[in-house]
Design an enzyme around this catalytic site. Structure first.
Site, mmCIF file in Angstrom:
data_model
loop_
_atom_site.group_PDB
_atom_site.id
_atom_site.type_symbol
_atom_site.label_atom_id
_atom_site.label_comp_id
_atom_site.label_asym_id
_atom_site.label_seq_id
_atom_site.Cartn_x
_atom_site.Cartn_y
_atom_site.Cartn_z
ATOM 1 N N ASP A 25 49.373 31.549 41.575
ATOM 2 C CA ASP A 25 50.479 32.458 41.328
ATOM 3 C C ASP A 25 50.221 33.787 42.032
ATOM 4 O O ASP A 25 49.075 34.169 42.271
ATOM 5 C CB ASP A 25 50.624 32.674 39.814
ATOM 6 N N TYR A 62 34.191 46.729 29.506
ATOM 7 C CA TYR A 62 35.601 47.102 29.621
ATOM 8 C C TYR A 62 35.706 48.599 29.906
ATOM 9 O O TYR A 62 34.772 49.362 29.669
ATOM 10 C CB TYR A 62 36.354 46.820 28.320
#
Length: 207
Positions: A26, A52
């Protein structure tokens, strides 16, 4: 993000195979690198820690080109206080008060923060990055944590600190849950598989 899969045949040319995979993925997905590992490797369960970042754009006015890429926050932030609160987080703590209650379901809420710090961007004035590495995270933990830290560092909760909120083990005592945009997964660490580190060597686009 690292993923692993098995093939029925030996891949002779990784570069060619990588191009072929990207030709059928995609448009929102890109495979950047690949390598061969032993059969015992599992991209999820072999991971020792994860890192993170949460991006905060602390400016008087919003920046349209950064919409939905950072959390725009126009209020004053006491940066030294924020940095001091981050230092308190290092080590092992119970993060029950900083997790989505419905997601717990008897799970352990104890996690170890291996490293956490605040980084100011040199490229964009007002951009702050909360960088955190731990042996695991609870659902919404970073978004709730960052929202709580903002409330402490802007004076709304000046008479408390993050350790007191953690010790309460009560989600209602903590701050707001910040939106998902602004949260970036940086990398996973595999101490038993050092050869994987090279796959992150070129990922400097978030620096």
């Amino acid at each position: 993000m690292i993923v692993n899969f098995k093939t029925q045949r030996v891949i002779q040319n990784f570069s060619k195979f990588l191009l072929s995979l990207n030709a059928i993925t995609d448009s929102g997905l890109s495979i950047l690198n690949m390598t061969e590992v032993d059969e015992n490797f599992d991209s999820r369960f072999s991971c020792n820690s994860r890192e993170y970042e949460y991006w905060i754009l602390n400016t008087k006015y919003p920046r349209p080109t950064w919409k939905n890429r950072t959390f725009w926050y126009q209020h004053r932030i006491d940066v030294p206080r924020l940095e001091a609160e981050l230092e308190l987080l290092k080590g092992e703590h119970d993060f029950r008060s900083l997790a989505k209650v419905a997601s717990l379901k008897g799970r352990s809420t104890v996690r170890t923060i291996l490293d956490v710090k605040l980084e100011r961007s040199l490229e964009l004035e007002g951009l702050l990055k909360v960088k955190i590495r731990a042996n695991g995270f609870l659902h919404n933990m970073i978004r709730i944590l960052t929202g709580t830290l903002l409330e402490i560092s802007n004076g709304k909760r000046k008479d408390t600190n993050v350790l007191e909120i953690l010790s309460s083990k009560d989600r209602t005592i903590a701050g707001i849950t910040l939106p998902p945009y602004g949260l970036y997964f940086i990398r996973a660490y595999y101490d038993s598989y050092p050869k994987i580190d090279f796959m992150y060597s070129h990922l400097d686009f978030l620096k």
